[in-house]
Motif scaffolding. Sequence first.
Motif, PDB file in Angstrom:
ATOM      1  N   LYS A  27      56.103 130.354 -33.630  1.00  0.00           N
ATOM      2  CA  LYS A  27      56.212 131.240 -32.217  1.00  0.00           C
ATOM      3  C   LYS A  27      56.104 132.603 -32.354  1.00  0.00           C
ATOM      4  O   LYS A  27      55.616 133.389 -31.519  1.00  0.00           O
ATOM      5  CB  LYS A  27      57.906 130.734 -31.892  1.00  0.00           C
ATOM      6  CG  LYS A  27      58.359 131.357 -30.590  1.00  0.00           C
ATOM      7  CD  LYS A  27      57.706 130.711 -29.621  1.00  0.00           C
ATOM      8  CE  LYS A  27      58.137 129.182 -29.242  1.00  0.00           C
ATOM      9  NZ  LYS A  27      57.964 128.479 -28.174  1.00  0.00           N
ATOM     10  N   LYS A  80      63.101 129.774 -27.600  1.00  0.00           N
ATOM     11  CA  LYS A  80      62.980 128.643 -28.700  1.00  0.00           C
ATOM     12  C   LYS A  80      62.095 127.440 -27.986  1.00  0.00           C
ATOM     13  O   LYS A  80      61.329 127.088 -29.119  1.00  0.00           O
ATOM     14  CB  LYS A  80      64.441 128.180 -28.758  1.00  0.00           C
ATOM     15  CG  LYS A  80      64.775 127.084 -29.991  1.00  0.00           C
ATOM     16  CD  LYS A  80      66.033 126.913 -30.153  1.00  0.00           C
ATOM     17  CE  LYS A  80      66.911 127.738 -31.238  1.00  0.00           C
ATOM     18  NZ  LYS A  80      68.287 127.514 -31.570  1.00  0.00           N
ATOM     19  N   THR A  81      62.168 127.089 -26.804  1.00  0.00           N
ATOM     20  CA  THR A  81      61.457 125.852 -26.651  1.00  0.00           C
ATOM     21  C   THR A  81      60.050 126.288 -26.074  1.00  0.00           C
ATOM     22  O   THR A  81      59.104 125.453 -26.046  1.00  0.00           O
ATOM     23  CB  THR A  81      62.177 125.054 -25.642  1.00  0.00           C
ATOM     24  OG1 THR A  81      62.719 125.822 -24.497  1.00  0.00           O
ATOM     25  CG2 THR A  81      63.319 124.532 -26.182  1.00  0.00           C
ATOM     26  N   TYR A 112      56.584 128.765 -17.974  1.00  0.00           N
ATOM     27  CA  TYR A 112      57.081 128.563 -19.207  1.00  0.00           C
ATOM     28  C   TYR A 112      55.698 128.002 -20.033  1.00  0.00           C
ATOM     29  O   TYR A 112      55.045 126.701 -19.242  1.00  0.00           O
ATOM     30  CB  TYR A 112      58.093 127.422 -19.128  1.00  0.00           C
ATOM     31  CG  TYR A 112      59.348 127.749 -18.414  1.00  0.00           C
ATOM     32  CD1 TYR A 112      60.265 128.770 -19.110  1.00  0.00           C
ATOM     33  CD2 TYR A 112      59.484 127.586 -17.188  1.00  0.00           C
ATOM     34  CE1 TYR A 112      61.525 129.452 -18.309  1.00  0.00           C
ATOM     35  CE2 TYR A 112      60.445 128.312 -16.497  1.00  0.00           C
ATOM     36  CZ  TYR A 112      61.616 128.733 -17.121  1.00  0.00           C
ATOM     37  OH  TYR A 112      62.661 129.575 -16.416  1.00  0.00           O
ATOM     38  N   ASN A 114      54.607 126.001 -23.450  1.00  0.00           N
ATOM     39  CA  ASN A 114      55.078 125.572 -24.965  1.00  0.00           C
ATOM     40  C   ASN A 114      54.554 126.190 -26.070  1.00  0.00           C
ATOM     41  O   ASN A 114      55.021 126.747 -27.014  1.00  0.00           O
ATOM     42  CB  ASN A 114      55.242 124.119 -25.047  1.00  0.00           C
ATOM     43  CG  ASN A 114      56.329 123.425 -24.123  1.00  0.00           C
ATOM     44  OD1 ASN A 114      57.143 123.970 -23.789  1.00  0.00           O
ATOM     45  ND2 ASN A 114      55.940 122.112 -23.694  1.00  0.00           N
TER      46      ASN A 114
END
Length: 144
Positions: A27, A80-81, A112, A114
């Motif tokens: 990330k 986080k996700t 969003y 991932n």
Amino acid sequence: MTRSENKTQPTGHSVGAFLAAVQPTRKAEEAQVLDGLFREVTGFAPVMWGPSIIGYGKYHYRYASGREGDFLATGFSPRKTAHSIYIMPGYGDFQDILPRLGKHKLGKSCLYVNKLPDIDLDVLSELIKAGLERLDSLWPVEPT
């Protein structure tokens, strides 16, 4: 005119320190890629907005109701996700671009993702630029 404070404000905290603390490592690496992409597309230096949003550029809005304030023009947050990508004034005008982006989910003014390999970064660049142009046609976008 009513000027109320937005909950999310520039903080003056270090973008570099924030990016260095992102977990997990994948990330953090992707957040560095996004930072470089936003810097290149916008030409703006990043600023922390609140504890976890990196913003590029800003604008002053004034609604017909009289409410006015300042907010980031575009940016992202490595959540986080998923990475949350903010295109103001939302994604409604970009139905021609979004299908080419790749795997994503939409919120009101938040996209969003991932993981970055799921999307086409050239299309994301196009989306960021289109969002800034649309926003600037409504309220002038200024550098941060």
